[in-house]
Design an enzyme around this catalytic site. Structure first.
Site, short mmCIF file in Angstrom:
data_model
loop_
_atom_site.label_atom_id
_atom_site.label_comp_id
_atom_site.label_asym_id
_atom_site.label_seq_id
_atom_site.Cartn_x
_atom_site.Cartn_y
_atom_site.Cartn_z
CG HIS A 64 97.42 46.71 13.42
ND1 HIS A 64 98.20 45.59 13.56
CD2 HIS A 64 96.51 46.66 14.42
CE1 HIS A 64 97.78 44.88 14.61
NE2 HIS A 64 96.75 45.52 15.14
CD GLU A 65 94.53 49.85 15.49
OE1 GLU A 65 93.42 49.34 15.77
OE2 GLU A 65 95.59 49.48 16.02
#
Length: 163
Positions: free
Chosen positions: A131-132
């Site tokens: 996600h990051e």
């Protein structure tokens, strides 16, 4: 230093690929302190620099009480069969949708001393790493939703009180 405000869907900084950190200086050290402070509040698993308005490749994480950061992370390995898993994003508050993520992931980057950092894990950590790093590439989890889920998410965003 400070818990910084989170930029919301629609802010162009969230869609621009982040630039690599070229030199570790006082500005980068202050950014990392702010990223770590910004990920500490309950319910936060990760905060990427673009989410606090800074277009550089760095993020912080808060997984199972372990808080840290990585500069210039590269997602170098994912493994296992992708699974649909519930996911949300601080930049898209109030939404929760299933997205396909690999169950294991590894990120390689550096710390403030320029030393190599390897983050790897399963489950929530693997999900957060994917996600990051997506954030650093100018992607939101919405971009990974299946078409029907994405239409629903966009409708929810349009109807939200923050958009």
């Amino acid at each position: 230093m400070a818990v910084r405000p989170i930029r919301l869907f629609g802010d162009p900084v969230l869609r621009a690929p982040a630039a690599p950190v070229e030199h570790i200086d006082d500005g980068v050290r202050a950014l990392i302190r702010d990223l770590v402070d910004s990920v500490e509040p309950p319910g936060r698993a990760g905060v990427a620099a673009p989410q606090i308005g800074v277009g550089v490749r760095a993020f912080s994480y808060n997984i199972d009480g372990r808080i840290g950061y990585v500069i210039n992370p590269r997602l170098v390995e994912v493994s296992g069969e992708p699974e649909r898993i519930g996911e949300g994003c601080l930049s898209v508050p109030g939404l929760w949708h299933e997205v396909s993520r690999y169950p294991r992931a590894r990120v390689v980057g550096i710390d403030l001393d320029g030393d190599e950092v390897i983050l790897e894990g399963e489950g929530l950590l693997a999900q957060a790493l994917q996600h990051e790093t997506d954030h650093l590439d100018g992607m939101l989890y919405l971009d990974r939703l299946e078409q029907a889920d994405r239409r629903l998410a966009m409708k929810q965003i349009r109807e939200s009180d923050w958009f």
